[in-house]
Design an enzyme around this catalytic site. Structure first.
Site, PDB file in Angstrom:
ATOM      1  N   ALA A  38       1.321  -0.714  -0.020  1.00  0.00           N
ATOM      2  CA  ALA A  38      -0.153   0.243   0.084  1.00  0.00           C
ATOM      3  C   ALA A  38       0.598   1.447   0.045  1.00  0.00           C
ATOM      4  CB  ALA A  38      -0.793   0.038   1.256  1.00  0.00           C
TER       5      ALA A  38
ATOM      6  N   GLY B 268       0.856  -4.559   0.701  1.00  0.00           N
ATOM      7  CA  GLY B 268      -0.576  -4.952  -0.201  1.00  0.00           C
ATOM      8  C   GLY B 268      -0.347  -5.752  -1.344  1.00  0.00           C
TER       9      GLY B 268
ATOM     10  N   GLU C  88      -0.992  -9.195  -0.366  1.00  0.00           N
ATOM     11  CA  GLU C  88      -1.992  -9.145  -0.399  1.00  0.00           C
ATOM     12  C   GLU C  88      -3.150  -9.486  -1.468  1.00  0.00           C
ATOM     13  OE1 GLU C  88      -2.261  -6.531   2.899  1.00  0.00           O
ATOM     14  OE2 GLU C  88      -3.118  -7.729   3.673  1.00  0.00           O
TER      15      GLU C  88
ATOM     16  N   GLU D 264       4.699  -5.364   6.457  1.00  0.00           N
ATOM     17  CA  GLU D 264       4.126  -4.316   7.533  1.00  0.00           C
ATOM     18  C   GLU D 264       4.746  -4.216   9.122  1.00  0.00           C
ATOM     19  OE1 GLU D 264       2.291  -6.585   6.042  1.00  0.00           O
ATOM     20  OE2 GLU D 264       0.999  -5.592   4.823  1.00  0.00           O
TER      21      GLU D 264
HETATM   22  C1  HXC Z   1       5.302   4.440  -1.075  1.00  0.00           C
HETATM   23  C2  HXC Z   1       7.093   3.788  -2.113  1.00  0.00           C
HETATM   24  C3  HXC Z   1       6.009   2.121  -1.737  1.00  0.00           C
HETATM   25  C4  HXC Z   1       5.428   1.841  -0.556  1.00  0.00           C
HETATM   26  C5  HXC Z   1       8.569   2.426  -2.350  1.00  0.00           C
HETATM   27  N1  HXC Z   1       7.978   3.524  -2.852  1.00  0.00           N
HETATM   28  N2  HXC Z   1       7.260   1.482  -1.737  1.00  0.00           N
HETATM   29  N3  HXC Z   1       6.052   4.142  -2.096  1.00  0.00           N
HETATM   30  N4  HXC Z   1       4.837   3.536  -0.547  1.00  0.00           N
HETATM   31  N5  HXC Z   1       4.823   0.843  -0.113  1.00  0.00           N
HETATM   32  C6  HXC Z   1       8.773   4.286  -3.912  1.00  0.00           C
HETATM   33  C7  HXC Z   1       9.955   5.132  -2.463  1.00  0.00           C
HETATM   34  O1  HXC Z   1       9.360   5.472  -1.409  1.00  0.00           O
HETATM   35  C8  HXC Z   1      10.891   5.857  -3.474  1.00  0.00           C
HETATM   36  O2  HXC Z   1      10.372   7.036  -3.905  1.00  0.00           O
HETATM   37  C9  HXC Z   1      10.278   4.331  -4.798  1.00  0.00           C
HETATM   38  O3  HXC Z   1       9.265   3.644  -4.748  1.00  0.00           O
HETATM   39  C10 HXC Z   1      11.838   3.921  -4.912  1.00  0.00           C
HETATM   40  O4  HXC Z   1      11.969   3.489  -3.855  1.00  0.00           O
HETATM   41  P1  HXC Z   1      13.031   2.716  -2.694  1.00  0.00           P
HETATM   42  O5  HXC Z   1      13.014   2.413  -1.732  1.00  0.00           O
HETATM   43  O6  HXC Z   1      14.143   3.868  -3.372  1.00  0.00           O
HETATM   44  O7  HXC Z   1      13.546   1.354  -3.619  1.00  0.00           O
HETATM   45  P2  HXC Z   1      14.767   0.532  -3.070  1.00  0.00           P
HETATM   46  O8  HXC Z   1      15.733   0.691  -2.485  1.00  0.00           O
HETATM   47  O9  HXC Z   1      14.839  -0.545  -4.751  1.00  0.00           O
HETATM   48  O10 HXC Z   1      13.977  -0.495  -2.344  1.00  0.00           O
HETATM   49  C11 HXC Z   1      12.895  -1.503  -2.232  1.00  0.00           C
HETATM   50  C12 HXC Z   1      11.561  -2.106  -1.370  1.00  0.00           C
HETATM   51  C13 HXC Z   1      11.446  -0.683  -0.687  1.00  0.00           C
HETATM   52  C14 HXC Z   1      12.902  -2.522  -0.216  1.00  0.00           C
HETATM   53  C15 HXC Z   1      10.502  -2.334  -1.767  1.00  0.00           C
HETATM   54  O11 HXC Z   1      10.852   0.589  -1.233  1.00  0.00           O
HETATM   55  C16 HXC Z   1      10.333  -0.670   1.006  1.00  0.00           C
HETATM   56  O12 HXC Z   1      10.673  -0.844   1.717  1.00  0.00           O
HETATM   57  N6  HXC Z   1       9.003  -0.533  -0.173  1.00  0.00           N
HETATM   58  C17 HXC Z   1       7.888   0.020   1.190  1.00  0.00           C
HETATM   59  C18 HXC Z   1       7.830  -2.012   1.766  1.00  0.00           C
HETATM   60  C19 HXC Z   1       6.444  -1.848   2.368  1.00  0.00           C
HETATM   61  O13 HXC Z   1       6.832  -2.098   3.428  1.00  0.00           O
HETATM   62  N7  HXC Z   1       5.333  -2.556   1.885  1.00  0.00           N
HETATM   63  C20 HXC Z   1       4.321  -2.564   2.991  1.00  0.00           C
HETATM   64  C21 HXC Z   1       3.492  -1.241   2.932  1.00  0.00           C
HETATM   65  S1  HXC Z   1       1.875  -1.534   4.209  1.00  0.00           S
HETATM   66  P3  HXC Z   1      10.691   8.030  -4.015  1.00  0.00           P
HETATM   67  O14 HXC Z   1       9.791   9.423  -4.320  1.00  0.00           O
HETATM   68  O15 HXC Z   1      12.002   8.357  -2.493  1.00  0.00           O
HETATM   69  O16 HXC Z   1      12.013   8.014  -5.384  1.00  0.00           O
HETATM   70  C22 HXC Z   1       1.023  -2.406   3.255  1.00  0.00           C
HETATM   71  C23 HXC Z   1      -0.404  -2.430   4.005  1.00  0.00           C
HETATM   72  C24 HXC Z   1      -1.150  -3.537   3.409  1.00  0.00           C
HETATM   73  O17 HXC Z   1       0.970  -2.360   2.118  1.00  0.00           O
HETATM   74  C25 HXC Z   1      -2.471  -2.977   4.482  1.00  0.00           C
HETATM   75  C26 HXC Z   1      -3.275  -2.060   2.814  1.00  0.00           C
HETATM   76  C27 HXC Z   1      -3.407  -2.005   1.601  1.00  0.00           C
END
Ligand code: HXC
Length: 257
Positions: free
Chosen positions: A65, A108, A111, A131
């Site tokens: 998400a 997400g 999911e 998460e």
């Molecule tokens: C918003 C995101 C994002 C996310 C990545 N980006 N994941 N933006 N929400 N979930 C954005 C980053 O901010 C960044 O933008 C760009 O995408 C590239 O990401 P990087 O982190 O620079 O890339 P990298 O170093 O290759 O790392 C990849 C990654 C990391 C390991 C996937 O991005 C990451 O950990 N993302 C979050 C994963 C996560 O926690 N997902 C769960 C979310 S909560 P900029 O602008 O800086 O370039 C969830 C709840 C579900 O899903 C329930 C509700 C549906």
């Protein structure tokens, strides 16, 4: 309908819904989820479509998400947004959903993948429910669908540690059907979509409905539900055609009704 964050196309009787926010690794903001659900519903209603592929790009199916969209929200704001109401609509899609996933399949994103019926993964796919590392937990079905898919102890491990697993581990856990080299995973998803699309469609849809029923009923009620759907198929032309074709030693000619 105009879409901003997804691409929807049809190839013969297959619809392809591609998540298209590459700058943020296909993070699923509310607009994107609305568009995905709209696209699935449009394809579900389209008589010419028999199977739907949901995909992202090679680098990311979806990294979860959109964290930026949620970070400052209060509980009440989250409640009023009611973003999961959209997710619930995916369960109502009657046609088979085939996920073609590669790269990040996180939170997400995982999911969403678990809402699909068949999953083809590229060998680079990485899966996880991370998460916990940002102070929350799965909210779009992760604790329920993952537990049903892999059992309690593995679901606990994935959700409580937030660890990322490889495509091979996901295959062993039964989260994906097949792992395919990255050049071909989407083609493989199309092949399986085509195969399912070539089957008698009412039987496909009632079989899908019956399998999904097993998630929310007792074995007794589930068996009864299955039986009713089985009986229902005897009023389709395709049942007569399929069984007659077998007896007459010829290929069936499906009508879709
Ligand atoms: C918003 C995101 C994002 C996310 C990545 N980006 N994941 N933006 N929400 N979930 C954005 C980053 O901010 C960044 O933008 C760009 O995408 C590239 O990401 P990087 O982190 O620079 O890339 P990298 O170093 O290759 O790392 C990849 C990654 C990391 C390991 C996937 O991005 C990451 O950990 N993302 C979050 C994963 C996560 O926690 N997902 C769960 C979310 S909560 P900029 O602008 O800086 O370039 C969830 C709840 C579900 O899903 C329930 C509700 C549906």
């Amino acid at each position: 309908m105009e879409f901003k964050n997804i691409l929807l196309s049809n190839e013969n009787d297959i619809a392809i819904c591609q998540i298209n926010r590459p700058d943020v690794l296909n993070a699923l903001n509310m607009q994107t989820m609305s568009e995905i659900v709209n696209a699935l519903e449009i394809s579900d209603k389209d008589e010419n479509i028999h199977a739907i592929i949901l995909t992202g790009n090679k680098k990311s199916f979806a990294a979860g998400a959109d964290i930026k969209e949620m970070s400052n929200a209060s509980s009440v704001e989250m409640l009023i947004r009611d973003q999961f109401a959209k997710w619930d609509k995916i369960r109502k899609i009657k046609k088979p959903l085939i996920a073609a996933v590669s790269g990040f399949v996180l939170g997400g994103g995982m999911e969403l993948m678990m809402c699909c019926d068949i999953v083809i993964a590229s060998e680079t796919a990485k899966f996880g429910q991370p998460e916990i590392n940002i102070g929350v937990m799965p909210g779009a079905g992760g604790t329920q669908r993952l537990t049903r898919a892999v059992g309690k102890i593995k679901a606990m491990e994935l959700v409580l540690t937030g660890k990322i697993i490889s495509a091979n581990e996901a295959l062993q856990l039964g989260l994906v059907n097949k792992i395919i080299p990255i050049e071909y995973y989407f083609e493989e998803a199309k092949e399986i979509a085509k195969e399912i699309a070539s089957k008698p469609q009412i039987a496909v849809q009632l079989a899908k409905e019956s399998i999904l029923k097993s998630f929310d009923t007792t074995i007794e009620n589930g068996l009864e539900f299955e039986r009713k759907n089985f009986y229902l198929l005897f009023s389709t032309e395709d049942q007569k055609e399929g069984m007659n074709a077998f007896i007459e030693k010829r290929k069936p000619n499906w009508k879709g009704n």
